[in-house]
Design an enzyme around this catalytic site. Sequence first.
Site, PDB file in Angstrom:
ATOM      1  CB  THR A  94      -0.918   0.013   1.233  1.00  0.00           C
ATOM      2  OG1 THR A  94      -1.786  -1.123   1.173  1.00  0.00           O
ATOM      3  CG2 THR A  94      -1.774   1.273   1.249  1.00  0.00           C
ATOM      4  CE  LYS A 169      -5.496  -1.179   2.114  1.00  0.00           C
ATOM      5  NZ  LYS A 169      -4.176  -1.827   2.118  1.00  0.00           N
ATOM      6  CE  LYS A 244       2.007   2.289   3.850  1.00  0.00           C
ATOM      7  NZ  LYS A 244       2.379   0.902   3.497  1.00  0.00           N
TER       8      LYS A 244
END
Length: 298
Positions: A94, A169, A244
């Site tokens: 990611t 995502k 994050k």
Amino acid sequence: MSGIVAFIGLGHMGGPMAANLIKAGHRVRGHDLDAKALKNATGAGVEPAGSAEEAVRDAEVVITMLPAGRHVLGLYGEILGLARPGTLFIDCSTIDVADARTAHERAAAAGMRALDAPVSGGVVGAEAATLTFMAGGGEEEFAEARPLLEAMGKKAVHCGGSGAGQAAKICNNMILGISMIAVSEAFVLGESLGLSHQALYDVASTASGQCWALSVNCPVPGPVPTSPADHDYRPGFAASLMAKDLGLAANAARAGGVHAQLGLRAAELYAAFAEGGGAGKDFSGIVRTIRERSGERT
């Protein structure tokens, strides 16, 4: 696919993913900088490589699962010139959308093909092969990668061109982060009003407040015995990873001029939670911070 699949990054996510490829009949050659992670993967059937360069030689597909965009781009700088022309590179990390697009460009310039395919489902999903993959890249590349993705997960969605998987995502996880904060605030509010956790859950889980953060990952112990809250907030999905991902979403929102007040605030709250000792806990543990800031004690 009868050739070698190189897998670089065999940690908590990558290790089980590689093991599931082996269970599906694929030959996997892997590398990780952590000797313990590489040893565990070797025990699951991964052929160990002493370096990333060694792992990708003669591979038909290269899969990466790394912490951040700088690691992906740094690795690509080392290995793109060593792989066979036309090798398919699938990055399941990611990372920032801009970094993903740069990775695609560098792969194409080196005569390779690329797909960004981040995952949702956490360590439990990686172990059980129930991950959801969000893929960005060409339709041919996605079609070729699909059998591998389906060996590691339950669903693979082609979201569009380069970077589209990363975009999906971070948008998904912005929804998740905001909804977990909302559910947590509702439980703390219920506590202050004398409402039991079970009563609130029984109502909200079958009413308009129903969501994954409530029904599967309930942030308080009791109503969902399998949730991290019933196991001292053992992740699951660690708060450091949520921080994050929300940071990536916040950066994208600012860059795009998107008025995303809740997303930006959620990023701030999770960054503070992770930095304040919650990094290794499940992201649902933020309920404790909300309770503490409300004058309660955990």
